[in-house]
Design a protein around this motif. Structure first.
Motif, PDB file in Angstrom:
ATOM      1  N   THR A 103      -2.127  -8.090   5.641  1.00 41.35           N
ATOM      2  CA  THR A 103      -2.364  -7.911   4.208  1.00 41.35           C
ATOM      3  C   THR A 103      -3.868  -7.847   3.922  1.00 41.35           C
ATOM      4  O   THR A 103      -4.595  -8.778   4.250  1.00 41.35           O
ATOM      5  N   ILE A 162      -2.031  -4.487  -6.912  1.00 44.14           N
ATOM      6  CA  ILE A 162      -0.995  -3.541  -6.478  1.00 44.14           C
ATOM      7  C   ILE A 162      -0.591  -3.887  -5.051  1.00 44.14           C
ATOM      8  O   ILE A 162      -1.309  -4.595  -4.344  1.00 44.14           O
ATOM      9  N   HIS A 163       0.552  -3.398  -4.632  1.00 43.78           N
ATOM     10  CA  HIS A 163       1.023  -3.689  -3.276  1.00 43.78           C
ATOM     11  C   HIS A 163       0.305  -2.786  -2.281  1.00 43.78           C
ATOM     12  O   HIS A 163      -0.021  -1.648  -2.590  1.00 43.78           O
ATOM     13  N   HIS A 164       0.070  -3.327  -1.073  1.00 40.09           N
ATOM     14  CA  HIS A 164      -0.744  -2.598  -0.099  1.00 40.09           C
ATOM     15  C   HIS A 164       0.052  -1.617   0.746  1.00 40.09           C
ATOM     16  O   HIS A 164      -0.537  -0.800   1.434  1.00 40.09           O
ATOM     17  N   VAL A 172      -6.813  -6.737  -1.248  1.00 40.85           N
ATOM     18  CA  VAL A 172      -6.606  -5.564  -2.110  1.00 40.85           C
ATOM     19  C   VAL A 172      -7.665  -5.415  -3.198  1.00 40.85           C
ATOM     20  O   VAL A 172      -8.263  -4.351  -3.370  1.00 40.85           O
ATOM     21  N   THR A 210       1.822   0.934  -0.191  1.00 43.48           N
ATOM     22  CA  THR A 210       2.227   1.960  -1.161  1.00 43.48           C
ATOM     23  C   THR A 210       1.270   3.146  -1.052  1.00 43.48           C
ATOM     24  O   THR A 210       0.120   2.981  -0.625  1.00 43.48           O
TER      25      THR A 210
END
Lengths: 384, 384
Positions: free
Chosen positions: B238, B27-29, B241, B31
């Motif tokens: 980043t 998933i995108h971080h 995740v 969010t």
């Protein structure tokens, strides 16, 4: 039912085979078993970077490898040219400044590529410059720089060229050796189809010689330690074992498809996206669009931040918004890594749905249709 | 059929549930979905560290967080006391030296804990010392230091205390707040049952104030950037995740068992291993054995490096050998993280098999028997 799609320029989707490889029981890194994996990973990186130079792997995000480039190449009081045409170009400048490197900035309007002539002029006015830092794909604006031309300019001087190809690698062609690029940076959560947590750096012999002479303080990111280990097929600190193992699976997939086919696939998805943008009456943000990510101007009357949020929350499609002063002004759709035509049409479908809900006037289906038309026309090496 | 067992003091086995969590689609971080995960991870870290201080997470190995501690806490020309009783204590010294910090070493014979009185004396002779660096469990020798006593000594001075609990956390008790420890370092591939690739650092208010004033150059590991982000439940670069997500699963397991029970389990496995060592006529290497890993002297006539290799190659049981000058002289069996009694008996069984093959004289089964006896006697909170 809602399905989730990640269409951002990092992290990108991870293939199921790679996820399962990452989920394998952990092994120890000081074993012949891991050495085999690591050796394969290094060979794969060389293939991807199109280089015979050493390629180093770090347990860090891409920013860690950007810092590694700066602090190993340069010494106290050195001067460096930094191309700043977006958030990530600026980051190179911030890293240099943090270490007391004198930054000679080349500020480029966000969305425009840097003119190699400007670099040439700046180099000729600053003959003591040690390095030029620029980006292959400036992720924040979806803009591709002409690294081949920049390299021609730089390689006639004593300055070494460092390219941030974090989001570009595997999407925009990066010919490290042919173009004589001394250092190329990349990361795992982009074209190589892995979760974030690994960063990569290729280093020419000339750059390694500079690293040996560099007097900037460092430890975790000290290339001398990595080089000493690499020569023994080893790493100085505990590596991110599961991600390196996943990388071996990714590189298998990339080699099977063939790197040139991978690049052609990215180009095709990017062309389809750009055609869709035009058909929808929207405008591309970048004057030199990358094949990794397409940045699109938010049309008048549409709330850009809400568009991104609705695509994610209502339709499960995560794209990226604009960063810094572009917040709300652009949105970015990636076609990076584990993506094919139907991922692009999914992103465009969700975009059309949200645009329609926002009251934006256009013929529904026209974007997806234009993309499909482009795919049909560009269908060559990779079968759909 | 061969099964593989990892019994090293890092990496340690990863529970199947955690591996599957790590294998979930990325998933995108940036969010709300990731923010929820990150918030839970930070709360879990506070529980583990027994602290209300901020705990930061880095995409790096533990060494990265050790460097973060040094370069954020100190400024140019500062003096620091470094306890060097093994490879990892020495590493703190190397990091300090790389940044021009004046190191006042306290050299301790490998395998011995540091005497708090020696730290007291050194502090009183060097009133301008800014920090004391030491380890909870010195992984290279399996030696536990008395952090509570050291802290009593340090907290009566102006020096801040930094503890490397990379392998110790979750095995040897670490009471960050009660013992007033300003910085505690740890990593993912140890007691928290994750693959390598994450590092953790708890930072007291006093240490953060020093970080704000520190003039050592840094970027990726700049705590100011992490602090600014953490206050918004975010990270500057980043994050890894999938590993952070895996951590949330690990911490669920740790909370379900209860941290005190987790510590008791490690103690019990360590006691069993030590009893087995005695029963086998072997000798412990450490004068103050940690509950994370047991270091054992290789008996005369046995090839220590071959012992480790045979356990791995023939029996699939990976333990650790000695490092640096202890290579071939000791071996180390971990009881760290996702391990229970039967993992210990497996390690001891393989050890007995290989000792027997090496011609070492002992009654076969006596080691495993002594361990079982100890387990039976210490069986309390955790059912076998």
């Amino acid at each position: 039912m809602k399905k989730n799609y990640i269409m951002t320029p990092g992290p990108t989707p991870v293939p199921e085979e790679v996820l399962l490889e990452i989920a394998k029981p952990i092994i120890h890194h000081r074993t012949p078993q891991y050495q085999e994996i690591f050796k394969k990973a290094v060979e794969g990186l060389k293939y991807l970077f199109k280089t015979q130079n050493d390629v180093f792997t770090f347990a860090s995000s891409g920013t860690g490898a950007m810092e590694t480039a700066v602090i190993n190449l340069l010494s106290k009081g050195d001067k460096a040219i930094v191309v700043r045409g977006g958030k990530f170009g600026e980051r190179f400048g911030e890293i240099c400044s943090a270490y007391g490197i004198e930054v000679i900035p080349i500020d480029v309007e966000w969305g425009k590529p840097v003119e190699p002539e400007v670099i040439k002029k700046t180099l000729s006015e600053n003959k003591d410059v040690k390095a030029v830092f620029t980006t292959l794909c400036e992720t924040s604006t979806g803009t591709k720089n002409d690294i081949e031309a920049i390299s021609k300019v730089a390689s006639s001087t004593k300055a070494v060229l460092v390219v941030d190809a974090i989001s570009g690698l595997g999407a925009d062609d990066m010919r490290t050796d042919e173009w004589k690029v001394d250092m190329v940076v990349s990361g795992s959560q982009k074209g190589v189809m892995l979760p974030p947590g690994l960063a990569f750096l290729s280093v020419s012999k000339r750059a390694m010689d500079m690293a040996k002479a560099s007097d900037l303080p460092k430890y975790y990111f000290d290339l001398k330690a990595y080089k000493k280990s690499l020569d023994k097929n080893d790493v100085p600190w505990t590596p991110a074992v599961s991600l390196v193992r996943g990388f071996c699976k990714s590189i298998d997939m990339i080699k099977e498809e063939g790197l040139e086919n991978v690049l052609a696939r990215h180009a095709r998805l990017a062309i389809g996206t750009r055609e869709a943008v035009k058909a929808l009456g929207l405008e591309l943000f970048s004057a030199s669009p990358s094949d990794a990510v397409t940045a699109v101007k938010v049309p008048e009357g549409v709330d850009g931040q809400n568009l991104v949020k609705t695509m994610r929350n209502k339709y499960g499609v995560t794209i990226a918004g604009g960063q810094e002063h572009l917040k709300g002004k652009i949105f970015r759709i990636a076609h990076l890594g584990y993506m094919i035509e139907f991922d692009t049409t999914t992103a465009l479908s969700a975009l059309e749905m949200v645009l329609k809900e926002s009251g934006y006037k256009f013929k529904i289906g026209s974007g997806v249709g234009a993309a499909l038309q482009a795919f049909a026309e560009t269908q060559k090496t990779v079968g759909v």
